[in-house]
Design a protein around this motif. Sequence first.
Motif: not given
Length: 698
Positions: A2-9, A24-28, A210-216, A350-357
Amino acid sequence: MDFGDDVMDGGSDAQRRKKRYHRHTPRQIQQLEAMFKECPHPDENQRMQLSRELGLEPRQIKFWFQNRRTQMKAQHERQDNCFLRAENDKIRCENIAMREALRSVICPTCGGPPVADDYFDEQKLRMENARLKEELDRVSSLTSKYLGRPITQLPPAQAALSMSSLDLSVGGLGSPSLDLDLLSGGSSGYPPFHLPMSVSEMERPMMAEMATRAMDELIRMAQAGEHLWVKAGGREVLNVDTYDSVFAKPGAASFRGPDVHVEGSRDSGLVFMSAVGLVDMFMDSSKWTEFFPAIVSKARTVDVLVNGMAGRSESLVLMYEELHVMSPVVPTREFCFLRYCRQIERGLWAIADISVDLQQHDARFGAPPSRSCRLPSGCLIADMADGSSKVTWVEHMEIEDRVPIHLLYRDLILSGAALGAHRWLAALQRACERCACLVPAGMPHRDIAVAGVTPEGKRSMMKLSQRMVSSFCASLSASQLHRWTTLSGPSDVGVRVTVHRSTDPGQPSGVVLSAATSIWLPVPCDRVFAFVRDEHRRSQWDVLSHGNPVQEVSRIPNGSHPGNCISLLRGLNASQNSMLILQESCTDGTGSLVVYAPIDIPAANVVMSGEDPSAIPLLPSGFTILPDGRPGAPSSSSAGGPLVGSPAAAGSLVTVAFQILVSSLPSSRLNAESVATVNSLISTTVEQIKAALNCASH
């Protein structure tokens, strides 16, 4: 993983090390980003409200905003550093220019060097450069540490001083002067495109998400039905309104602007290569360029973010590419994008591409950030029982047209056919057929027998021809760093020229002049292709053959279509006996290429004997042939074909290009006679092609 924000508890160090990343979900993420734009430093009440709305702990909200502010600060610092590097380069160029000018200073009284000439010696200039660099670094440090970001609000840096040794006044060509820069790549005065050398640790989780969402999204688009894809001109085209609603992008059209158009297409077909072989090609930028020379003019891997199993499944790389249509009148498209590879199941990839800024790219020109980007695109690759693969290709871009599209190519570009999925897939099928020809059991053997030619000789000849085609395609790039100057010749065909100093061992050493023009012909593509590749009709358009016939002495097929082949041609007059012509022709449903270059007999013997051809110099010329993209026009003619000039006639976009070695001395200057010669050469070639195809009045 999993990729995402590291939650430091809270808890011990061991507990923190075991804590998994929270994705986090895309909506979050969308709501957090929206809040960040309004208030980067939310107070406790705002964090509690977000916690209730998003179902996250207040501590997660707090750490997300801290990480986001850190990322934003790092981005601002990179932009500042990019600007400061450009300023440093500008100062260095000015310093060099002053040194060159001072070397030629003479005393007006005695004609000798100035008295104070020793002051400007090289050692003192080096010391001055070092002092300037230290001052620049000090200012950069103070700016980023104490003063915020005022330096990026200064006026954009002017283009670096052009140090060209080529200043040419061309008489009789409709232009009072022609300034051509011999610096790397062409006549652009812009500094080089500085891509990031690597991705920071803070950006990696965000890019992976970002890449994971692009793949889905890619998998859903590739498997979607008729509600998302509609038939148009025999192709599957994206229904943009449905896409916006299905993928939760309400009001997306209102943000695109009037100068942004969407290109979305899908195609599928069988490819004669295994899925693993295709995956290896996609993940290697060098092979990516080698397979698609007519589409990808330049590509490189910027950074490897995740090196998956054997460099394949779960690999994530940051790549840069320039896409072109092989015409000097169509600018290239530049993308920096993430490429993510995943093995979905056994035999399915599957090969997925997505632009970065990359806003620093646009800041180089003092322009606002471009809204052109590659949206989730790519392909699904399924292994077949016979060793081939079924490929489903999806292309999806939002393109901002900053400059008007040339009238010749407007229909082709706006229809999305120029860089659509069907063109990518057709090029992939053709490249895989070519690779299969190197395998004895791959394709039927139809070579014309030539004494002494071995399987090694065939392989060597195909390798040399592939380099010739790649060099020709790259020479037609119209990028910001490879700019063309327009001439107006006697036939007013709009010849464009560019020059460069060649030091590549695969090209003749010296100053090379490239010239090209693009024209429209009311003739189907297959008819134009058959004409220019026919050795029996070559004398009708080849000005350099002086009307003498040529003979094909060897042919190597490199595809199922009879027009896909590599040939050696020999002139039948005495003056041409010492030279041969290496020619490759290839075609598919989306376009054709005919590329050729002269080689001498000793070089041909080297190739035929199977030796390494990498040192044989080539200067290729040739033709690109594309359909004009007009609605309702067929791409090829039937038996007899429609009448030329009738409304139903299919048209072709033909680019004629020549490369000429002006001088074998890299330090030489181009003269007006060379430019006039190549201008006349292209003009005459175009006139003869039109006459031979009975469309001289168009």
